[in-house]
Design a protein around this motif. Sequence first.
Motif, PDB file in Angstrom:
ATOM      1  N   HIS A 182      55.686  55.249  36.952  1.00 17.22           N
ATOM      2  CA  HIS A 182      54.932  56.291  36.263  1.00 17.22           C
ATOM      3  C   HIS A 182      54.353  55.686  34.986  1.00 17.22           C
ATOM      4  CE1 HIS A 182      57.529  59.730  38.185  1.00 17.22           C
ATOM      5  NE2 HIS A 182      56.723  59.156  39.039  1.00 17.22           N
ATOM      6  N   GLY A 183      53.153  56.123  34.603  1.00 11.38           N
ATOM      7  CA  GLY A 183      52.559  55.671  33.362  1.00 11.38           C
ATOM      8  C   GLY A 183      51.958  54.284  33.455  1.00 11.38           C
ATOM      9  N   ALA A 184      51.797  53.663  32.306  1.00  6.27           N
ATOM     10  CA  ALA A 184      51.173  52.340  32.232  1.00  6.27           C
ATOM     11  C   ALA A 184      52.135  51.270  32.726  1.00  6.27           C
ATOM     12  CB  ALA A 184      50.763  52.053  30.793  1.00  6.27           C
ATOM     13  N   PRO A 185      51.609  50.158  33.230  1.00 12.36           N
ATOM     14  CA  PRO A 185      52.489  49.060  33.651  1.00 12.36           C
ATOM     15  C   PRO A 185      53.271  48.488  32.476  1.00 12.36           C
ATOM     16  CG  PRO A 185      50.253  48.763  34.490  1.00 12.36           C
ATOM     17  CD  PRO A 185      50.187  49.865  33.487  1.00 12.36           C
ATOM     18  N   ASP A 186      54.399  47.876  32.778  1.00 10.55           N
ATOM     19  CA  ASP A 186      55.186  47.192  31.763  1.00 10.55           C
ATOM     20  C   ASP A 186      54.299  46.184  31.030  1.00 10.55           C
ATOM     21  OD1 ASP A 186      57.805  46.241  30.570  1.00 10.55           O
ATOM     22  OD2 ASP A 186      57.127  44.404  31.590  1.00 10.55           O
ATOM     23  N   ALA A 187      54.257  46.282  29.705  1.00  4.45           N
ATOM     24  CA  ALA A 187      53.303  45.490  28.918  1.00  4.45           C
ATOM     25  C   ALA A 187      53.550  43.995  29.052  1.00  4.45           C
ATOM     26  CB  ALA A 187      53.374  45.913  27.454  1.00  4.45           C
ATOM     27  N   ALA A 188      54.821  43.587  29.009  1.00  8.86           N
ATOM     28  CA  ALA A 188      55.122  42.157  29.106  1.00  8.86           C
ATOM     29  C   ALA A 188      54.749  41.616  30.472  1.00  8.86           C
ATOM     30  CB  ALA A 188      56.606  41.916  28.820  1.00  8.86           C
ATOM     31  N   GLY A 189      55.033  42.406  31.502  1.00 13.95           N
ATOM     32  CA  GLY A 189      54.680  41.978  32.847  1.00 13.95           C
ATOM     33  C   GLY A 189      53.185  41.883  33.048  1.00 13.95           C
ATOM     34  N   LEU A 190      52.450  42.873  32.546  1.00 14.58           N
ATOM     35  CA  LEU A 190      50.988  42.861  32.684  1.00 14.58           C
ATOM     36  C   LEU A 190      50.388  41.679  31.934  1.00 14.58           C
ATOM     37  CD1 LEU A 190      48.361  44.146  33.638  1.00 14.58           C
ATOM     38  CD2 LEU A 190      48.437  45.632  31.624  1.00 14.58           C
ATOM     39  N   HIS A 191      50.867  41.426  30.733  1.00 10.08           N
ATOM     40  CA  HIS A 191      50.343  40.295  29.953  1.00 10.08           C
ATOM     41  C   HIS A 191      50.568  38.982  30.693  1.00 10.08           C
ATOM     42  CE1 HIS A 191      49.368  37.739  26.536  1.00 10.08           C
ATOM     43  NE2 HIS A 191      50.516  37.102  26.718  1.00 10.08           N
ATOM     44  N   ALA A 192      51.757  38.815  31.250  1.00 10.12           N
ATOM     45  CA  ALA A 192      52.057  37.574  31.976  1.00 10.12           C
ATOM     46  C   ALA A 192      51.162  37.427  33.199  1.00 10.12           C
ATOM     47  CB  ALA A 192      53.532  37.552  32.379  1.00 10.12           C
ATOM     48  N   CYS A 193      50.881  38.526  33.875  1.00 10.98           N
ATOM     49  CA  CYS A 193      49.990  38.480  35.040  1.00 10.98           C
ATOM     50  C   CYS A 193      48.578  38.074  34.635  1.00 10.98           C
ATOM     51  CB  CYS A 193      49.964  39.846  35.733  1.00 10.98           C
ATOM     52  SG  CYS A 193      51.462  40.270  36.634  1.00 10.98           S
ATOM     53  N   ILE A 194      48.090  38.613  33.527  1.00  9.89           N
ATOM     54  CA  ILE A 194      46.738  38.274  33.074  1.00  9.89           C
ATOM     55  C   ILE A 194      46.650  36.788  32.718  1.00  9.89           C
ATOM     56  CG2 ILE A 194      45.048  38.665  31.248  1.00  9.89           C
ATOM     57  CD1 ILE A 194      45.994  41.610  31.203  1.00  9.89           C
ATOM     58  N   VAL A 195      47.665  36.290  32.035  1.00 13.08           N
ATOM     59  CA  VAL A 195      47.681  34.877  31.648  1.00 13.08           C
ATOM     60  C   VAL A 195      47.670  33.972  32.878  1.00 13.08           C
ATOM     61  CG1 VAL A 195      49.064  33.073  30.545  1.00 13.08           C
ATOM     62  CG2 VAL A 195      48.785  35.297  29.426  1.00 13.08           C
ATOM     63  N   ALA A 196      48.410  34.402  33.925  1.00 15.05           N
ATOM     64  CA  ALA A 196      48.553  33.558  35.126  1.00 15.05           C
ATOM     65  C   ALA A 196      47.553  33.913  36.217  1.00 15.05           C
ATOM     66  CB  ALA A 196      49.972  33.699  35.672  1.00 15.05           C
ATOM     67  N   ARG A 197      46.599  34.764  35.913  1.00 11.29           N
ATOM     68  CA  ARG A 197      45.715  35.345  36.919  1.00 11.29           C
ATOM     69  C   ARG A 197      45.080  34.312  37.850  1.00 11.29           C
ATOM     70  NH1 ARG A 197      41.613  38.534  33.771  1.00 11.29           N
ATOM     71  NH2 ARG A 197      40.950  36.422  33.264  1.00 11.29           N
ATOM     72  N   ASP A 198      44.633  33.185  37.337  1.00 12.56           N
ATOM     73  CA  ASP A 198      43.958  32.197  38.181  1.00 12.56           C
ATOM     74  C   ASP A 198      44.878  31.601  39.237  1.00 12.56           C
ATOM     75  OD1 ASP A 198      41.500  32.545  37.060  1.00 12.56           O
ATOM     76  OD2 ASP A 198      41.614  30.816  35.718  1.00 12.56           O
ATOM     77  N   GLY A 199      46.185  31.776  39.071  1.00 11.19           N
ATOM     78  CA  GLY A 199      47.120  31.300  40.089  1.00 11.19           C
ATOM     79  C   GLY A 199      46.928  31.981  41.425  1.00 11.19           C
ATOM     80  N   LEU A 200      46.281  33.139  41.423  1.00 12.11           N
ATOM     81  CA  LEU A 200      46.012  33.834  42.693  1.00 12.11           C
ATOM     82  C   LEU A 200      45.126  33.000  43.610  1.00 12.11           C
ATOM     83  CD1 LEU A 200      45.392  37.477  41.405  1.00 12.11           C
ATOM     84  CD2 LEU A 200      47.392  36.638  42.657  1.00 12.11           C
ATOM     85  N   ARG A 201      44.328  32.120  43.033  1.00 11.11           N
ATOM     86  CA  ARG A 201      43.448  31.279  43.850  1.00 11.11           C
ATOM     87  C   ARG A 201      44.237  30.308  44.723  1.00 11.11           C
ATOM     88  NH1 ARG A 201      38.388  32.043  41.472  1.00 11.11           N
ATOM     89  NH2 ARG A 201      38.435  32.635  39.262  1.00 11.11           N
ATOM     90  N   MET A 202      45.495  30.078  44.366  1.00  9.23           N
ATOM     91  CA  MET A 202      46.327  29.142  45.110  1.00  9.23           C
ATOM     92  C   MET A 202      46.993  29.792  46.321  1.00  9.23           C
ATOM     93  SD  MET A 202      48.145  27.279  41.838  1.00  9.23           S
ATOM     94  CE  MET A 202      49.087  26.174  42.913  1.00  9.23           C
ATOM     95  N   LEU A 203      46.920  31.115  46.419  1.00  6.37           N
ATOM     96  CA  LEU A 203      47.598  31.825  47.502  1.00  6.37           C
ATOM     97  C   LEU A 203      46.752  31.836  48.764  1.00  6.37           C
ATOM     98  CD1 LEU A 203      48.864  34.945  45.518  1.00  6.37           C
ATOM     99  CD2 LEU A 203      50.224  32.959  46.225  1.00  6.37           C
ATOM    100  N   SER A 204      47.415  31.892  49.898  1.00 10.51           N
ATOM    101  CA  SER A 204      46.675  32.037  51.151  1.00 10.51           C
ATOM    102  C   SER A 204      46.033  33.415  51.194  1.00 10.51           C
ATOM    103  CB  SER A 204      47.613  31.863  52.352  1.00 10.51           C
ATOM    104  OG  SER A 204      48.464  32.989  52.486  1.00 10.51           O
ATOM    105  N   ARG A 205      44.884  33.491  51.818  1.00  9.48           N
ATOM    106  CA  ARG A 205      44.182  34.773  51.907  1.00  9.48           C
ATOM    107  C   ARG A 205      44.972  35.778  52.729  1.00  9.48           C
ATOM    108  NH1 ARG A 205      38.554  32.504  53.972  1.00  9.48           N
ATOM    109  NH2 ARG A 205      39.989  30.929  54.820  1.00  9.48           N
ATOM    110  N   GLU A 206      45.744  35.304  53.682  1.00  2.00           N
ATOM    111  CA  GLU A 206      46.547  36.213  54.500  1.00  2.00           C
ATOM    112  C   GLU A 206      47.594  36.927  53.656  1.00  2.00           C
ATOM    113  OE1 GLU A 206      45.028  32.958  57.211  1.00  2.00           O
ATOM    114  OE2 GLU A 206      45.886  33.074  55.187  1.00  2.00           O
ATOM    115  N   ARG A 207      48.233  36.208  52.732  1.00  3.93           N
ATOM    116  CA  ARG A 207      49.242  36.847  51.885  1.00  3.93           C
ATOM    117  C   ARG A 207      48.600  37.846  50.927  1.00  3.93           C
ATOM    118  NH1 ARG A 207      52.984  32.971  48.768  1.00  3.93           N
ATOM    119  NH2 ARG A 207      54.524  34.647  48.972  1.00  3.93           N
ATOM    120  N   VAL A 208      47.439  37.488  50.394  1.00  2.14           N
ATOM    121  CA  VAL A 208      46.728  38.405  49.498  1.00  2.14           C
ATOM    122  C   VAL A 208      46.338  39.671  50.256  1.00  2.14           C
ATOM    123  CG1 VAL A 208      44.644  38.727  48.131  1.00  2.14           C
ATOM    124  CG2 VAL A 208      45.923  36.571  47.981  1.00  2.14           C
ATOM    125  N   ARG A 209      45.797  39.496  51.454  1.00  2.00           N
ATOM    126  CA  ARG A 209      45.406  40.650  52.269  1.00  2.00           C
ATOM    127  C   ARG A 209      46.584  41.594  52.489  1.00  2.00           C
ATOM    128  NH1 ARG A 209      47.121  41.685  56.921  1.00  2.00           N
ATOM    129  NH2 ARG A 209      46.134  43.241  58.267  1.00  2.00           N
TER     130      ARG A 209
END
Length: 416
Positions: A182-209
């Motif tokens: 409920h509510g906004a995402p956990d701030a620390a978790g969201l910040h860490a995701c934004i910082v690491a965002r480009d790591g998504l390019r390393m994932l297989s498209r099947e897992r992302v899908r």
Amino acid sequence: MTQTFRLPDAAFIAAPQVARVLALFDGCGEEARVIGGAARNALMGLPLSDIDIATTAVPEEVMRRATVAGLKAVPTGIEHGTVTVVIDGQPFEVTTLREDVEAFGRKAKVAFGRDWKVDAERRDFTMNALSISRDGMVHDYVGGLADIEARRVRFIGDPARRIAEDYLRMLRFFRFHASYAHGAPDAAGLHACIVARDGLRMLSRERVRAELLKLLVARFAVPTLAVMAEAGFLQLLLGGVPLLASCANMVEVERAVGLAADPVRRLAAVDAIIVEDADRLGQKLRLFNVEHERITSMADGWWRISPALGADGARALLYRLGPDHYVDRVLLAWTRSPQGAADPVWHDLATLPSHWTAPKFPLQAADLMSRGVARGPALGDALRAAEAAWIAAGFPPDKAALDAIADGAAERARIG
């Protein structure tokens, strides 16, 4: 600090298959507990699906005990400590407690252990690290109970470290938030995701899908997608400009016509305007062929559909597309119309397949050949012209009307 308490309603643990699998691996020096999603959902009062078991017994001992008990045991992931045990047709994944020796995505090196706290601390989110023993006692080593109470998805320990172990955890963070929080995402978790965002390019498209499609049908998908769009995740994952209003409307119109949430339909609402968008989504997410075909059909001319289509136009479209593609395309058009989900005309359009079944075209090539149309391209053209005339006439079933349609098509074919 470790917390324990007795689960108020532990009826699922007393179910025969669950009780048997726990008893099998809980005793003679070993311990077994329900772990992960089943423990989380039991505490949240949500339906249980798969029930996973964790145990101190090593995989070889799991296999031995299951075999002695006359049960089927399949070493589905034995290198990671997982054995699937089948009891009365119900499969249970039984996994030995583990500790990470070297963590890097799904190729992490693990060692088997006997420490429940260490095993809990290597998991992704606090709410997923709870365990329930067969006496109904809940064990919490990482603060998951408080986070369940607060409806908060929180990484265990340092979010950046958890994400670096497997970049897919960023998408799981958003999916679990959409499902349980409920509510906004956990701030620390969201910040860490934004910082690491480009790591998504390393994932297989099947897992992302797989993760994205699960997210799209979650209870709080729309507000979570809004956060992901603002933080730049949707553009990275999909490659287009997200249409959040269309997706929000899709949730409403699905509900209005009594349809279950559909991830492919919602994906089209988020990011498909023209056919080329379907191709882009298919490539970015490596969609299954049937998923790509659905989105292609939805994007192909949805803007031509409106209440002005009328009953005859709607029946013609249903005949041409078939019921499934028809409903998909009408719902997409509805989400982008000025009328809301309560509009009765749109409702009638979308539910047409529930009370009208398109008939089969009754004329065949022989009907035109008997009227002098020779085999070849002209016969195919004449048959298509006859079908178009039959549709325009409202699908008449009577012989007189069909004869007139066949006569007209044959005459035009002879004239050239």
